[in-house]
Write a protein that holds these residues in place. Structure first.
Motif, short mmCIF file in Angstrom:
data_model
loop_
_atom_site.label_atom_id
_atom_site.label_comp_id
_atom_site.label_asym_id
_atom_site.label_seq_id
_atom_site.Cartn_x
_atom_site.Cartn_y
_atom_site.Cartn_z
N VAL A 291 0.87 -1.17 0.00
CA VAL A 291 0.00 0.00 0.00
C VAL A 291 0.91 1.22 0.00
CG1 VAL A 291 -1.77 1.29 1.23
CG2 VAL A 291 -1.82 -1.19 1.24
N ALA A 292 0.79 2.04 -1.03
CA ALA A 292 1.69 3.19 -1.16
C ALA A 292 1.60 4.12 0.04
CB ALA A 292 1.38 3.95 -2.45
N ALA A 293 0.44 4.16 0.70
CA ALA A 293 0.26 5.07 1.83
C ALA A 293 1.14 4.72 3.01
CB ALA A 293 -1.20 5.08 2.26
N LEU A 294 1.68 3.50 3.08
CA LEU A 294 2.50 3.15 4.23
C LEU A 294 3.91 3.73 4.13
CD1 LEU A 294 4.77 0.70 3.64
CD2 LEU A 294 2.69 -0.66 3.46
N ALA B 162 -0.71 -0.15 10.74
CA ALA B 162 -2.01 0.54 10.76
C ALA B 162 -2.34 1.12 9.38
CB ALA B 162 -2.00 1.64 11.82
N ALA B 163 -1.33 1.70 8.71
CA ALA B 163 -1.57 2.27 7.38
C ALA B 163 -1.80 1.20 6.33
CB ALA B 163 -0.37 3.14 6.98
N ALA B 164 -1.19 0.03 6.52
CA ALA B 164 -1.32 -1.04 5.53
C ALA B 164 -2.68 -1.69 5.54
CB ALA B 164 -0.25 -2.11 5.78
N TRP B 165 -3.42 -1.54 6.63
CA TRP B 165 -4.74 -2.17 6.74
C TRP B 165 -5.73 -1.13 7.26
CZ3 TRP B 165 -6.09 -6.43 4.43
CH2 TRP B 165 -7.25 -7.12 4.79
N SER B 166 -5.90 -0.08 6.47
CA SER B 166 -6.75 1.03 6.90
C SER B 166 -7.56 1.54 5.73
CB SER B 166 -5.88 2.16 7.48
OG SER B 166 -6.64 3.32 7.69
N THR C 71 1.82 -6.76 6.32
CA THR C 71 2.61 -6.62 7.54
C THR C 71 4.05 -7.06 7.30
OG1 THR C 71 0.65 -7.01 8.91
CG2 THR C 71 2.80 -7.34 9.95
N ALA C 72 4.23 -8.11 6.50
CA ALA C 72 5.58 -8.57 6.17
C ALA C 72 6.36 -7.50 5.44
CB ALA C 72 5.50 -9.86 5.34
N VAL C 73 5.69 -6.77 4.54
CA VAL C 73 6.35 -5.68 3.82
C VAL C 73 6.83 -4.61 4.81
CG1 VAL C 73 6.02 -3.81 2.17
CG2 VAL C 73 5.11 -6.08 1.68
N PRO D 38 15.40 -3.96 9.19
CA PRO D 38 16.79 -3.59 8.89
C PRO D 38 17.21 -2.27 9.53
CG PRO D 38 15.69 -4.40 6.93
CD PRO D 38 14.64 -4.23 7.97
N VAL D 39 16.29 -1.34 9.64
CA VAL D 39 16.62 -0.06 10.29
C VAL D 39 16.94 -0.29 11.75
CG1 VAL D 39 15.75 2.24 10.86
CG2 VAL D 39 15.17 1.22 8.66
N LEU D 40 16.10 -1.07 12.44
CA LEU D 40 16.36 -1.37 13.85
C LEU D 40 17.67 -2.13 14.01
CD1 LEU D 40 12.80 -2.48 15.05
CD2 LEU D 40 13.99 -0.36 15.59
#
Length: 268
Positions: free
Chosen positions: A87-90, A131-135, A160-162, A169-171
């Motif tokens: 989802v591009a919004a995420l 939240a953004a991926a499933w909204s 969620t996997a995306v 990797p950031v963490l």
């Protein structure tokens, strides 16, 4: 749907049974468009008035399609791959998360008397993206997507996997390169546990509400007291690593048991 609905499902659909979840109802409707036999079965369960209304609506739809513009060519962002996995919004939320973690790393470096701020925020890192991926607010096509047979927990897990692929990797980079006081396992396990908790709680109250609630609770109960006392909580001590692993597995298992709840529109 890949199989015909049963007579019982067709009867319940014709009667408007509220016990049928939205995905099942919409899947039956899609199947009826291409199956004359099932349409005939449905006709036997409806009244003459209902059949006349369906015929009138079908004629109006046909006229609208004939008078409408030609279909647009499909780009990457309109493909099934994008709809199922992305989802591009995420992206703004993931970028914001990376920015917040970067700021936390800088503050941790200059305020050495404080506990690792990155470690305190790590459990919350994926939640804005989840939240953004499933909204319904973040995906303009949410109503069409949630009505497909492939919607539900499977699609939510893909998205969620995306988010996790972008955030983990950031963490890990901050844990390995940027913050010598942060343990890699304590960075990642709470992150996964809170992701699973968001999905589980989201099956009850919606994923967006679950993410916001968990972020607020963790900030109030853990982050703020830790910064006030300049000490890491027991939950983020090395001895808690095994507990986080167990909690993650338990929450993930319970989420799988609640899979059918994500076929409801209210999970958005």
């Amino acid at each position: 749907m890949t199989t015909h609905p049963t007579l019982n499902e067709i009867d319940r659909y014709a009667d408007g049974d509220p016990g049928l979840d939205e995905a099942t109802v919409w899947s039956i409707e899609v199947h009826l468009e291409t199956c004359a036999d099932c349409r005939a079965r449905l006709a036997g369960s409806t009244t003459a008035e209902s059949r006349a209304l369906v015929a009138e609506v079908a004629a109006a739809v046909d006229r609208g399609i004939a008078a409408g513009p030609a279909p647009r060519s499909r780009s990457f962002f309109r493909t099934p791959v994008r709809q199922r996995w992305f989802v591009a919004a995420l992206l703004p939320w993931v970028a914001m998360t990376a920015g917040v973690l970067g700021t936390a790393a800088v503050l941790t470096y200059f305020l050495s008397e404080l506990p690792s701020i990155v470690l305190l925020l790590a459990p919350l890192a994926p939640l804005p993206g989840v939240a953004a991926a499933w909204s319904r607010r973040g995906d303009p096509a949410w109503e069409l997507i949630v009505g497909t047979p492939s919607a539900g927990l499977t699609m939510l897990l893909r998205r969620t996997a995306v988010v996790l692929v972008l955030v983990i990797p950031v963490l890990a980079a901050f844990a390995v390169l940027g913050d010598s006081r942060a343990d890699l396992a304590l960075m990642l396990l709470p992150c996964l546990a809170f992701t699973a908790a968001t999905l589980l709680l989201g099956s009850l109250v919606g994923v967006h509400r679950a993410a916001v609630g968990l972020m607020a609770a963790w900030a109030a109960a853990v982050v703020a007291p830790s910064l006030a006392t300049a000490e890491l909580p027991v939950l983020l001590q090395p001895a808690a690593t095994g507990g986080w692993a167990v909690v993650t597995v338990v929450l993930a298992t319970l989420t799988l048991l609640r899979a059918n709840s994500f076929r409801r529109v209210t999970s958005f």
